[in-house]
Design an enzyme around this catalytic site. Structure first.
Site, PDB file in Angstrom:
ATOM      1  N   SER A 148       0.802  -1.222   0.000  1.00  0.00           N
ATOM      2  CA  SER A 148       0.000   0.000   0.000  1.00  0.00           C
ATOM      3  C   SER A 148       0.835   1.271   0.000  1.00  0.00           C
ATOM      4  CB  SER A 148      -0.928  -0.001   1.217  1.00  0.00           C
ATOM      5  OG  SER A 148      -0.177  -0.199   2.368  1.00  0.00           O
ATOM      6  N   THR A 152      -1.603   2.946   4.342  1.00  0.00           N
ATOM      7  CA  THR A 152      -0.963   4.264   4.237  1.00  0.00           C
ATOM      8  C   THR A 152      -0.143   4.549   5.490  1.00  0.00           C
ATOM      9  OG1 THR A 152      -2.714   5.189   2.894  1.00  0.00           O
ATOM     10  CG2 THR A 152      -1.494   6.747   4.251  1.00  0.00           C
ATOM     11  N   THR A 180       1.474   6.972   0.361  1.00  0.00           N
ATOM     12  CA  THR A 180       0.557   5.872   0.046  1.00  0.00           C
ATOM     13  C   THR A 180       0.537   5.592  -1.450  1.00  0.00           C
ATOM     14  OG1 THR A 180      -1.732   5.102   0.355  1.00  0.00           O
ATOM     15  CG2 THR A 180      -1.471   7.379  -0.314  1.00  0.00           C
ATOM     16  N   ARG A 229      -7.281   8.956  -9.837  1.00  0.00           N
ATOM     17  CA  ARG A 229      -7.833   9.240  -8.499  1.00  0.00           C
ATOM     18  C   ARG A 229      -6.712   9.683  -7.537  1.00  0.00           C
ATOM     19  NH1 ARG A 229      -7.073   7.295  -2.983  1.00  0.00           N
ATOM     20  NH2 ARG A 229      -9.055   7.398  -1.926  1.00  0.00           N
ATOM     21  N   THR A 271      -5.671   7.531   7.845  1.00  0.00           N
ATOM     22  CA  THR A 271      -5.620   6.398   6.928  1.00  0.00           C
ATOM     23  C   THR A 271      -7.052   5.928   6.689  1.00  0.00           C
ATOM     24  OG1 THR A 271      -4.665   4.203   6.538  1.00  0.00           O
ATOM     25  CG2 THR A 271      -5.299   4.709   8.795  1.00  0.00           C
ATOM     26  N   GLY A 272      -7.238   5.178   5.615  1.00  0.00           N
ATOM     27  CA  GLY A 272      -8.571   4.674   5.325  1.00  0.00           C
ATOM     28  C   GLY A 272      -9.152   5.321   4.088  1.00  0.00           C
TER      29      GLY A 272
HETATM   30  N1  ASP Z   1      -6.149   7.117   2.688  1.00  0.00           N
HETATM   31  C1  ASP Z   1      -5.607   6.460   1.527  1.00  0.00           C
HETATM   32  C2  ASP Z   1      -6.324   6.932   0.303  1.00  0.00           C
HETATM   33  O1  ASP Z   1      -7.527   7.117   0.348  1.00  0.00           O
HETATM   34  C3  ASP Z   1      -5.682   4.970   1.557  1.00  0.00           C
HETATM   35  C4  ASP Z   1      -5.496   4.263   2.846  1.00  0.00           C
HETATM   36  O2  ASP Z   1      -5.099   4.828   3.849  1.00  0.00           O
HETATM   37  O3  ASP Z   1      -5.766   3.075   2.855  1.00  0.00           O
HETATM   38  O4  ASP Z   1      -5.691   7.052  -0.714  1.00  0.00           O
END
Ligand code: ASP
Length: 333
Positions: A91, A193, A211, A221, A244-245
């Protein structure tokens, strides 16, 4: 006066009295006198490093930098760089899962104690996106470079181009293509991330976030991670936060900036992270389908973290001891 009131009432110049060496002195003496008053800050434990997920090697690297009198900025750059170079991590950086067309595209940002910020979005072929972001901050008049322009700038700064799609990530993408269903993934193998916050021996904060974004995202994106105030925000008077997320949800609530502003108003890092998660779940009835996690630190070295779902964790080194701590979470049903 409690610290929260102190932050509300103090000016930048008076706060400077208790940062840095004086902050450390304050820790040793418990109380410290300045201008006839008692300085209310009792720094908990600095220096420190905190990061999203279980990233021991990255956190330890950042800690080593701080131990060698490095700045918080150097610490977060070098700490994040460990995961960017780790081909096993899917990731971040090398080995990151690609977009739906099979291209690995990276987002990263860095922010320093002066409030300067640099970022790259949709960067390809250069694994150390965080270092390119730092170059954007330090070597250009801009704050964000995207795509080809970011890549050309990186090459001009001496970064090597390479293929970031490892065999393992290519295989995962090929397996995904059979159904091609795009679904946010709640927790990617406990390793996602990297958002990292550090306070150095002078009491100064910096942060970094890097990330490859959501796996199998649409081409082009960009998520929250490289966007100031969303994936990361630092205010050296107050503290810092990182996320994160599912980036779309963090972006819509400007989560990291929100957390820092809540801390400025007197909330603890924990209270601020919980409120930021609360904003997301209140606004989005589909919160059961995606994960967001925040970690925050204030100037004292107090840490908070919270997520929507179980599974998020935080890496931390304070006083030289590494810990990976599971986060409390909102969705207990
Ligand atoms: N926050 C990151 C994104 O949306 C991805 C992640 O943290 O999993 O690109």
């Amino acid at each position: 006066m409690k610290r929260r009131k102190f932050i509300q009432r103090t000016s930048l110049s008076s706060l400077a009295v208790v940062t840095g060496a004086s902050a450390l002195a304050c820790k040793e003496n418990e109380t410290n006198k300045a201008s006839e008053g008692t300085i209310p800050i009792t720094p908990h434990s600095i220096p420190l490093v905190v990061a999203t997920w279980n990233v021991k090697d990255a956190t330890q690297k950042a800690w080593e930098v701080l131990q060698k009198e490095g700045t918080a900025l150097d610490a977060v750059e070098q700490g994040c760089g460990i995961e960017e170079a780790n081909a096993e991590g899917q990731s971040v950086g090398l080995g990151g899962l690609p977009d739906r067309d099979g291209n690995v595209t990276l987002d990263a940002c860095i922010m320093n104690k002066e409030g300067h910020y640099g970022a790259v979005v949709y960067l390809q072929h250069i694994k150390h996106a965080i270092s390119v972001a730092r170059k954007v901050m330090e070597e250009t008049p801009h704050v964000i470079l995207a795509g080809k322009g970011a890549e050309q700038f990186a090459v001009s700064q001496g970064f090597q181009k390479e293929n970031l799609l490892t065999e393992a990530s290519k295989k995962a993408w090929e397996a995904w293509k059979i159904k091609s269903e795009y679904q946010p993934i709640i927790n990617i193998e406990n390793h996602d991330t990297i958002g990292m916050l550090a306070i150095d021996k002078n009491g100064d904060l910096s942060g970094g976030c890097t990330t490859s974004g959501l796996a199998y995202k649409m081409a082009g994106r960009v998520g929250d991670s490289p966007i100031i105030g969303s994936g990361l925000f630092i205010d050296n008077e107050v503290g810092g936060a990182t996320a994160t997320g599912l980036g779309e949800e963090v972006l819509k609530t400007v989560g990291s900036f929100l957390i820092v502003e809540l801390m400025r108003q007197g909330k603890s890092p924990q209270e601020a992270c919980e409120e930021a998660i609360g904003r997301i779940v209140k606004k989005n009835p589909h919160f059961k389908e995606f994960q967001v996690g925040y970690v925050a630190v204030n100037k004292n070295g107090d840490i908070g973290f919270y997520s929507i779902h179980e599974g998020f964790s935080v890496s931390k080194i304070q006083d030289g001891t590494f810990e990976n701590i599971p986060s409390d979470y909102f969705n207990k049903s």
